[in-house]
Design a protein around this motif. Structure first.
Motif, mmCIF file in Angstrom:
data_model
loop_
_atom_site.group_PDB
_atom_site.id
_atom_site.type_symbol
_atom_site.label_atom_id
_atom_site.label_comp_id
_atom_site.label_asym_id
_atom_site.label_seq_id
_atom_site.Cartn_x
_atom_site.Cartn_y
_atom_site.Cartn_z
ATOM 1 N N LEU A 7 19.355 -19.133 13.456
ATOM 2 C CA LEU A 7 18.406 -18.308 14.189
ATOM 3 C C LEU A 7 18.689 -18.424 15.688
ATOM 4 C CD1 LEU A 7 15.089 -19.205 12.309
ATOM 5 C CD2 LEU A 7 16.709 -17.348 11.823
ATOM 6 N N ILE A 8 18.786 -17.279 16.353
ATOM 7 C CA ILE A 8 19.017 -17.231 17.790
ATOM 8 C C ILE A 8 17.772 -16.612 18.429
ATOM 9 C CG2 ILE A 8 20.543 -16.484 19.633
ATOM 10 C CD1 ILE A 8 21.910 -18.217 17.514
ATOM 11 N N GLU A 9 17.133 -17.369 19.305
ATOM 12 C CA GLU A 9 15.866 -16.907 19.881
ATOM 13 C C GLU A 9 15.836 -17.216 21.373
ATOM 14 O OE1 GLU A 9 11.032 -17.741 19.429
ATOM 15 O OE2 GLU A 9 12.493 -18.954 18.329
ATOM 16 N N ARG A 10 15.478 -16.218 22.154
ATOM 17 C CA ARG A 10 15.322 -16.395 23.593
ATOM 18 C C ARG A 10 13.862 -16.727 23.909
ATOM 19 N NH1 ARG A 10 18.047 -14.315 28.201
ATOM 20 N NH2 ARG A 10 17.024 -15.274 29.993
ATOM 21 N N ARG A 11 13.641 -17.831 24.556
ATOM 22 C CA ARG A 11 12.307 -18.234 25.000
ATOM 23 C C ARG A 11 12.361 -18.410 26.510
ATOM 24 N NH1 ARG A 11 10.346 -22.850 20.558
ATOM 25 N NH2 ARG A 11 11.110 -21.770 18.686
ATOM 26 N N ASP A 12 11.964 -17.360 27.222
ATOM 27 C CA ASP A 12 12.048 -17.340 28.681
ATOM 28 C C ASP A 12 13.497 -17.612 29.102
ATOM 29 O OD1 ASP A 12 9.306 -16.785 28.934
ATOM 30 O OD2 ASP A 12 8.819 -18.898 28.749
ATOM 31 N N ALA A 13 13.742 -18.682 29.868
ATOM 32 C CA ALA A 13 15.090 -18.944 30.359
ATOM 33 C C ALA A 13 15.899 -19.841 29.432
ATOM 34 C CB ALA A 13 15.019 -19.576 31.751
ATOM 35 N N VAL A 14 15.365 -20.119 28.254
ATOM 36 C CA VAL A 14 16.013 -21.038 27.313
ATOM 37 C C VAL A 14 16.433 -20.299 26.050
ATOM 38 C CG1 VAL A 14 15.773 -23.164 25.989
ATOM 39 C CG2 VAL A 14 14.634 -22.947 28.207
ATOM 40 N N ALA A 51 19.307 -22.879 29.998
ATOM 41 C CA ALA A 51 19.538 -24.036 29.131
ATOM 42 C C ALA A 51 19.571 -23.566 27.690
ATOM 43 C CB ALA A 51 18.448 -25.089 29.322
ATOM 44 N N VAL A 52 20.180 -24.403 26.835
ATOM 45 C CA VAL A 52 20.269 -24.108 25.403
ATOM 46 C C VAL A 52 19.669 -25.280 24.638
ATOM 47 C CG1 VAL A 52 21.842 -23.716 23.463
ATOM 48 C CG2 VAL A 52 22.366 -22.734 25.718
ATOM 49 N N TRP A 196 8.799 -30.744 28.563
ATOM 50 C CA TRP A 196 8.801 -31.499 29.819
ATOM 51 C C TRP A 196 10.214 -31.596 30.386
ATOM 52 C CZ3 TRP A 196 11.345 -36.249 30.493
ATOM 53 C CH2 TRP A 196 11.083 -36.913 31.701
ATOM 54 N N LEU A 197 11.194 -31.881 29.517
ATOM 55 C CA LEU A 197 12.573 -31.998 29.969
ATOM 56 C C LEU A 197 13.120 -30.645 30.423
ATOM 57 C CD1 LEU A 197 15.104 -33.718 30.377
ATOM 58 C CD2 LEU A 197 15.675 -33.310 27.975
ATOM 59 N N LEU A 198 12.852 -29.602 29.647
ATOM 60 C CA LEU A 198 13.344 -28.270 29.999
ATOM 61 C C LEU A 198 12.792 -27.807 31.339
ATOM 62 C CD1 LEU A 198 13.133 -26.507 26.522
ATOM 63 C CD2 LEU A 198 15.230 -27.021 27.798
ATOM 64 N N ALA A 199 11.533 -28.125 31.620
ATOM 65 C CA ALA A 199 10.925 -27.717 32.887
ATOM 66 C C ALA A 199 11.648 -28.341 34.077
ATOM 67 C CB ALA A 199 9.447 -28.104 32.908
ATOM 68 N N ARG A 200 12.249 -29.504 33.868
ATOM 69 C CA ARG A 200 12.977 -30.188 34.941
ATOM 70 C C ARG A 200 14.401 -29.651 35.088
ATOM 71 N NH1 ARG A 200 13.170 -36.020 33.194
ATOM 72 N NH2 ARG A 200 13.731 -36.507 35.351
ATOM 73 N N ILE A 201 14.818 -28.792 34.153
ATOM 74 C CA ILE A 201 16.171 -28.250 34.165
ATOM 75 C C ILE A 201 16.205 -26.814 34.672
ATOM 76 C CG2 ILE A 201 18.134 -27.574 32.711
ATOM 77 C CD1 ILE A 201 17.391 -29.937 30.885
ATOM 78 N N VAL A 202 15.324 -25.968 34.143
ATOM 79 C CA VAL A 202 15.419 -24.527 34.385
ATOM 80 C C VAL A 202 15.087 -24.126 35.816
ATOM 81 C CG1 VAL A 202 14.976 -23.981 31.960
ATOM 82 C CG2 VAL A 202 13.053 -24.096 33.566
ATOM 83 N N ASP A 203 14.471 -25.017 36.594
ATOM 84 C CA ASP A 203 14.170 -24.667 37.984
ATOM 85 C C ASP A 203 15.270 -25.089 38.949
ATOM 86 O OD1 ASP A 203 13.772 -27.408 37.851
ATOM 87 O OD2 ASP A 203 11.993 -27.394 39.141
ATOM 88 N N PRO A 206 21.505 -22.730 39.030
ATOM 89 C CA PRO A 206 22.497 -22.506 37.967
ATOM 90 C C PRO A 206 23.917 -22.824 38.431
ATOM 91 C CG PRO A 206 21.003 -20.642 38.163
ATOM 92 C CD PRO A 206 20.746 -21.515 39.350
ATOM 93 N N THR A 207 24.189 -22.563 39.708
ATOM 94 C CA THR A 207 25.520 -22.839 40.245
ATOM 95 C C THR A 207 25.796 -24.333 40.276
ATOM 96 O OG1 THR A 207 25.353 -20.860 41.621
ATOM 97 C CG2 THR A 207 27.068 -22.451 42.195
ATOM 98 N N ALA A 208 24.803 -25.105 40.747
ATOM 99 C CA ALA A 208 24.983 -26.556 40.801
ATOM 100 C C ALA A 208 25.154 -27.140 39.411
ATOM 101 C CB ALA A 208 23.781 -27.197 41.497
ATOM 102 N N LEU A 209 24.396 -26.642 38.441
ATOM 103 C CA LEU A 209 24.525 -27.125 37.063
ATOM 104 C C LEU A 209 25.901 -26.798 36.506
ATOM 105 C CD1 LEU A 209 21.029 -26.199 35.559
ATOM 106 C CD2 LEU A 209 21.850 -28.467 36.202
ATOM 107 N N ARG A 210 26.350 -25.577 36.770
ATOM 108 C CA ARG A 210 27.642 -25.132 36.240
ATOM 109 C C ARG A 210 28.788 -25.967 36.816
ATOM 110 N NH1 ARG A 210 26.734 -20.239 37.203
ATOM 111 N NH2 ARG A 210 27.743 -20.043 39.234
ATOM 112 N N ILE A 211 28.816 -26.106 38.143
ATOM 113 C CA ILE A 211 29.889 -26.873 38.778
ATOM 114 C C ILE A 211 29.737 -28.359 38.456
ATOM 115 C CG2 ILE A 211 30.902 -27.542 40.992
ATOM 116 C CD1 ILE A 211 30.071 -24.817 42.082
#
Length: 262
Positions: A7-14, A51-52, A196-203, A206-211
């Motif tokens: 199952l592939i599901e989009r939940r906001d930015a995740v 995030a995934v 809680w963990l996702l909230a600390r990631i999605v904000d 994206p560039t810093a995470l990628r690099i």
């Protein structure tokens, strides 16, 4: 519940990827693996996924590893097609290694064999404290060969040897003690801790995470001097990005940063 194996599901930015073969303990076959791979490719190309989450359906198993029943027909999981350079599971592991998005394992149930390799290949993990895990391959005359590279990076050598030789399962606390998961929580708190963990990631940028992910994987395979040389080159590269300039401006102006992802 859908009868699709994944199952592939989009939940906001995740993006949530759920192994949906509860009757097979969410075991892996070629269709499942290639669907996960394609979902990761699409998520990286979207520009809006931050995030995934990778998890399994139900509460009994995160993933039991390779579906041994598939050995009865086309696409046997241990078969090798010599016309292809890589096994599809190896292709998925390499995709996870190159993924520019944080991948978090939501370990909702027991995790065995190739499923344990899948867990080890994720960037972070949160697990229910009542699960068990292990490498069951020795019990069928095999050794956990394809997942061994990941396990060697995470597990203490003596404990890894015990797992690979005996094939016995271990309790969840060992996952935390050995550094395989970030957090171990009561099952009822699994999703709240994940949120809680996702909230600390999605904000974050994206560039810093990628690099940053690229640098992490590159430096892990380097010697100390080589990694220091690599780092001094990457710092000005990161500082030149739009997100880095926006981050500095937002800090100085005491406001929330507006990330462009560039």
């Amino acid at each position: 519940m859908s009868d699709k194996p994944v199952l592939i599901e989009r939940r906001d930015a995740v993006l949530w990827i759920t192994l949906n073969r509860e009757e097979r303990r969410n075991a892996l076959n070629e269709e499942v693996v290639r669907t996960i791979d394609a979902a990761l490719v699409e998520a990286m190309a979207s520009g809006s996924v931050r995030a995934v989450v990778l998890t399994g359906a139900g509460d009994k198993a995160f993933c039991a590893g390779a579906d041994l029943a598939s050995n009865q027909g086309k696409g046997a999981v241990f078969a090798v097609d010599f016309s292809r350079p890589q096994h599809y599971i190896v292709e998925l592991f390499k995709r996870l290694e190159d993924c520019t998005l944080p991948v978090i394992a939501r370990v909702n149930g027991h995790v065995m064999a190739g499923g344990f390799g899948l867990l080890c290949a994720c960037d972070m993990a949160i697990a229910a404290d009542d699960i068990r895990f292990g490498t069951s391959e020795p019990k069928i005359g095999m050794t956990p060969m394809m997942i061994l590279p990941y396990m060697m990076r995470l597990l203490p050598a003596r404990q890894l040897q015990e797992m690979c030789i005996t094939g016995e399962a271990f309790g969840a606390q060992q996952l935390l003690d050995w550094g395989v998961v970030n957090y171990l929580v009561p099952r009822a708190e699994l999703d709240s801790k994940l949120d809680w963990l996702l909230a600390r990631i999605v904000d974050k940028s994206p560039t810093a995470l990628r690099i940053g992910k690229q640098a992490f994987h590159a430096m892990r395979d380097m010697g100390l001097r080589e990694s220091l040389d690599y780092a001094q080159v990457m710092v000005p590269v990161m500082a030149s990005t739009e997100d880095a300039k926006e981050g500095m401006a937002a800090f100085q102006q005491k406001r929330a940063a507006q990330w462009s992802g560039r």
